[in-house]
Design an enzyme around this catalytic site. Structure first.
Site, PDB file in Angstrom:
ATOM      1  N   GLY A 248      44.361  36.995 -70.962  1.00 28.21           N
ATOM      2  CA  GLY A 248      44.372  37.258 -72.398  1.00 28.21           C
ATOM      3  C   GLY A 248      45.174  38.418 -72.902  1.00 28.21           C
ATOM      4  N   GLU A 290      42.810  37.060 -64.645  1.00 30.08           N
ATOM      5  CA  GLU A 290      43.719  35.922 -64.416  1.00 30.08           C
ATOM      6  C   GLU A 290      44.715  35.809 -65.573  1.00 30.08           C
ATOM      7  OE1 GLU A 290      40.534  33.112 -63.797  1.00 30.08           O
ATOM      8  OE2 GLU A 290      40.239  32.877 -65.945  1.00 30.08           O
ATOM      9  N   PRO A 291      45.624  36.788 -65.676  1.00 31.66           N
ATOM     10  CA  PRO A 291      46.594  36.755 -66.761  1.00 31.66           C
ATOM     11  C   PRO A 291      47.670  35.698 -66.553  1.00 31.66           C
ATOM     12  CG  PRO A 291      47.073  38.579 -65.280  1.00 31.66           C
ATOM     13  CD  PRO A 291      45.809  37.948 -64.781  1.00 31.66           C
ATOM     14  N   GLY A 292      48.155  35.154 -67.657  1.00 34.18           N
ATOM     15  CA  GLY A 292      49.279  34.217 -67.598  1.00 34.18           C
ATOM     16  C   GLY A 292      50.428  34.779 -68.418  1.00 34.18           C
ATOM     17  N   ARG A 293      50.187  34.835 -69.752  1.00 34.05           N
ATOM     18  CA  ARG A 293      51.234  35.265 -70.683  1.00 34.05           C
ATOM     19  C   ARG A 293      51.856  36.607 -70.295  1.00 34.05           C
ATOM     20  NH1 ARG A 293      50.878  33.595 -76.051  1.00 34.05           N
ATOM     21  NH2 ARG A 293      48.646  33.370 -75.705  1.00 34.05           N
ATOM     22  N   TYR A 334      50.880  27.495 -83.684  1.00 38.30           N
ATOM     23  CA  TYR A 334      50.123  28.732 -83.949  1.00 38.30           C
ATOM     24  C   TYR A 334      50.783  29.630 -85.002  1.00 38.30           C
ATOM     25  CZ  TYR A 334      49.094  27.376 -79.102  1.00 38.30           C
ATOM     26  OH  TYR A 334      48.812  26.678 -77.969  1.00 38.30           O
ATOM     27  N   CYS A 361      62.961  15.309 -85.687  1.00 41.11           N
ATOM     28  CA  CYS A 361      62.757  14.680 -86.986  1.00 41.11           C
ATOM     29  C   CYS A 361      61.413  15.076 -87.559  1.00 41.11           C
ATOM     30  CB  CYS A 361      62.799  13.174 -86.816  1.00 41.11           C
ATOM     31  SG  CYS A 361      64.303  12.528 -87.456  1.00 41.11           S
ATOM     32  N   GLU A 362      61.314  16.311 -87.980  1.00 40.80           N
ATOM     33  CA  GLU A 362      60.045  16.801 -88.494  1.00 40.80           C
ATOM     34  C   GLU A 362      60.295  18.136 -89.191  1.00 40.80           C
ATOM     35  OE1 GLU A 362      56.742  15.913 -86.213  1.00 40.80           O
ATOM     36  OE2 GLU A 362      55.606  17.700 -86.775  1.00 40.80           O
ATOM     37  N   TYR A 390      53.933  29.464 -71.982  1.00 46.67           N
ATOM     38  CA  TYR A 390      53.478  28.363 -72.840  1.00 46.67           C
ATOM     39  C   TYR A 390      54.619  27.740 -73.642  1.00 46.67           C
ATOM     40  CZ  TYR A 390      49.048  30.528 -71.606  1.00 46.67           C
ATOM     41  OH  TYR A 390      48.004  31.059 -70.917  1.00 46.67           O
TER      42      TYR A 390
HETATM   43  N1  LLP Z   1      41.952  32.174 -68.018  1.00 47.90           N
HETATM   44  C1  LLP Z   1      41.467  31.213 -68.813  1.00 47.90           C
HETATM   45  C2  LLP Z   1      40.140  30.672 -68.552  1.00 47.90           C
HETATM   46  C3  LLP Z   1      42.227  30.737 -69.884  1.00 47.90           C
HETATM   47  O1  LLP Z   1      41.739  29.797 -70.665  1.00 47.90           O
HETATM   48  C4  LLP Z   1      43.529  31.281 -70.113  1.00 47.90           C
HETATM   49  C5  LLP Z   1      44.356  30.768 -71.178  1.00 47.90           C
HETATM   50  C6  LLP Z   1      43.991  32.280 -69.237  1.00 47.90           C
HETATM   51  C7  LLP Z   1      43.174  32.707 -68.198  1.00 47.90           C
HETATM   52  C8  LLP Z   1      45.346  32.913 -69.398  1.00 47.90           C
HETATM   53  O2  LLP Z   1      45.435  33.572 -70.603  1.00 47.90           O
HETATM   54  P1  LLP Z   1      46.722  34.473 -70.964  1.00 47.90           P
HETATM   55  O3  LLP Z   1      46.708  35.690 -70.076  1.00 47.90           O
HETATM   56  O4  LLP Z   1      47.914  33.650 -70.735  1.00 47.90           O
HETATM   57  O5  LLP Z   1      46.529  34.814 -72.390  1.00 47.90           O
HETATM   58  N2  LLP Z   1      49.027  27.807 -75.477  1.00 47.90           N
HETATM   59  C9  LLP Z   1      48.577  29.055 -76.062  1.00 47.90           C
HETATM   60  C10 LLP Z   1      47.763  29.859 -75.092  1.00 47.90           C
HETATM   61  C11 LLP Z   1      46.562  29.105 -74.577  1.00 47.90           C
HETATM   62  C12 LLP Z   1      45.777  29.927 -73.609  1.00 47.90           C
HETATM   63  C13 LLP Z   1      44.820  29.079 -72.862  1.00 47.90           C
HETATM   64  N3  LLP Z   1      44.043  29.782 -71.907  1.00 47.90           N
HETATM   65  C14 LLP Z   1      49.791  29.849 -76.548  1.00 47.90           C
HETATM   66  O6  LLP Z   1      50.906  29.336 -76.466  1.00 47.90           O
HETATM   67  O7  LLP Z   1      49.644  30.951 -77.056  1.00 47.90           O
END
Ligand code: LLP
Length: 436
Positions: A248, A290-293, A334, A361-362, A390
């Protein structure tokens, strides 16, 4: 423009990424093209690990590969010693295909199918984050059939309402994810899990949302999990060894975004969790994030070729590029904001106010509303920053537009990681079967 890493330089008049010029990349691989600066990814991972070491916490860091999942990205995560957070059999399959150690994979999902759980069990992954009562029963049954055991966490919906977009905030009580903290569901889940000795309950999981700028929400969630752990210990004789606070941490897409530096966030989260557990007479469990972004977003830049232009006198100038919502649906979904430059004329002082449109086309297919840009001509290259998370993972074939190619750059060299989709690819799933 986002903060530039060591490898992102403005050389003469052109944007360089990882020591490679954008026009070279556009020529070699075509456009639209998503370019990842590998050292930025590795630096983010390094900074997370360092931050945990500074606060002397027992930790586990997982990369949430939903942000960007390819074999090569899984390989980087493995090389850096990370765990991998997967949310589907597709992501799990991708990770396993690279030889990613199954013991370092955890699986999420609010509706994991039988097939997905079977793959998780037969691959002997490290952790399953159990989300609901149906899953407890299904997983219990499948473990019995396989004669295997597995470590699990319980996903708790912690009732923390963070200020982010509704679609990406998940910790609030009204959410499809996890066991509700306030109606006794977690306790009920613990009782249900205890009936399945093949499930080893290792701890709790609480994810509060995404694109979060400070530690406040994490601290509230940690306190709630500490109180819950105390209750589980006292009333159910269950010890929680792991506290997973999800992902997050937000990133800076534009100057409006002011995320806390990740070192400070990790420090504040760990200190708050430690205080919460200690005030309840327990010691801090292993902390998992568990970061992604925040691992991949800033490393990614999308390069488009500029095409048509529409000027509506007194109203707006649209500049259209050769991609759009098919490679980046985040504005449409978003209202996401981005910064961009004309990559082949970086130093040009004269600017104009334009909006960047995609080619689908949107009307909602926009990349950026109202940005001051160097005057764009057909054939120019537009670089949109912070598109590493994402974007490709949510890309589509709307209008049968092929998905872009993805390259990684490092120390002046580039490497194709995903080739551009071809029109034949678009047809490759079609069959000629008769009705039967
Ligand atoms: N853990 C869980 C349980 C999650 O649901 C998520 C993201 C993460 C970790 C990773 O979160 P992050 O560090 O990436 O914020 N598509 C959306 C974001 C959806 C996030 C879904 N869950 C966007 O483009 O902003």
């Amino acid at each position: 423009m986002p903060k530039s890493g060591n490898d992102t330089l403005l050389s003469t008049n052109e944007l360089m990424i990882g020591g490679v010029s954008t026009s070279f990349l556009a020529e070699k691989y075509g456009t639209p093209l998503i370019v990842y600066d590998e050292s930025t990814i590795r630096k983010q991972i390094h900074d997370y690990k360092q931050a945990f070491r500074e606060v002397q916490a027992d930790f586990r860091l997982a990369y949430a590969c939903k942000a960007f999942c390819t074999a090569y990205m899984c390989q980087i995560a493995q090389e850096e010693g990370l765990w991998l957070d997967v949310v589907s059999a597709g992501e799990l399959f991708t990770a396993l295909s690279t030889g990613f150690s199954p013991k370092q994979i955890l699986m999420h999902g609010n509706n994991k199918t039988k097939d997905e759980l079977e793959l998780a069990i037969t691959s002997q992954i490290g952790l399953i984050v159990v989300d609901n009562f149906h899953e407890i029963e299904l997983l219990g049954e499948l473990l019995n059939q396989a004669g295997q055991s597995i470590d699990i966490l319980l996903r708790v919906s912690p009732g923390v309402d963070v200020h982010t977009h509704d679609f990406i905030s998940t910790g609030q009580q009204d959410s499809k994810f996890g066991f509700d903290l306030y109606s006794g569901q977690v306790e009920e889940a613990v009782v249900a899990v205890k009936k399945h000795p093949r499930m080893r309950l290792m701890g709790l999981h609480a994810h509060i949302g995404s694109q979060i700028f400070d530690a406040e929400g994490f601290a509230v969630a940690a306190k709630r999990m500490a109180d819950l752990s105390k209750k589980l210990e006292r009333e159910y004789d269950v010890l929680t060894h792991i506290l997973n606070l999800g992902g997050g941490l937000g990133i800076r897409y534009t100057e409006e975004d002011t995320p806390m530096p990740l070192e400070t966030l990790v420090e504040e989260v760990v200190l708050a969790a430690r205080k919460a557990y200690e005030s309840d007479g327990m010691s801090l469990p292993l902390i998992m994030l568990e970061p992604g972004r925040s691992i991949v977003a800033e490393a990614g830049t999308t390069i488009y070729r500029v095409g048509s232009r529409k000027e509506i006198p007194g109203l707006r100038t649209y500049i259209a590029v050769d991609g759009g919502m098919t490679d980046n649906p985040r504005l449409a979904l978003y209202g996401a904001k981005y910064e961009a430059v004309i990559a082949n004329r970086m130093n040009e002082k004269q600017k104009e106010l334009v909006s960047i449109a995609g080619k689908a086309c949107e009307s909602g297919d926009m990349l950026i509303w109202d940005i001051e840009l160097q005057k764009a001509k057909p054939g120019d290259l537009l670089a949109v920053f912070c598109t590493g998370a994402y974007n490709y993972s949510m890309a589509s074939n709307y209008n049968r537009i092929p998905r872009p190619a993805v390259v990684f750059v490092k120390e002046g060299k580039s490497r194709l990681v995903l080739r551009r989709e071809t029109y034949e690819d678009l047809l490759s799933l079609e069959t000629n079967d008769d009705f039967s």
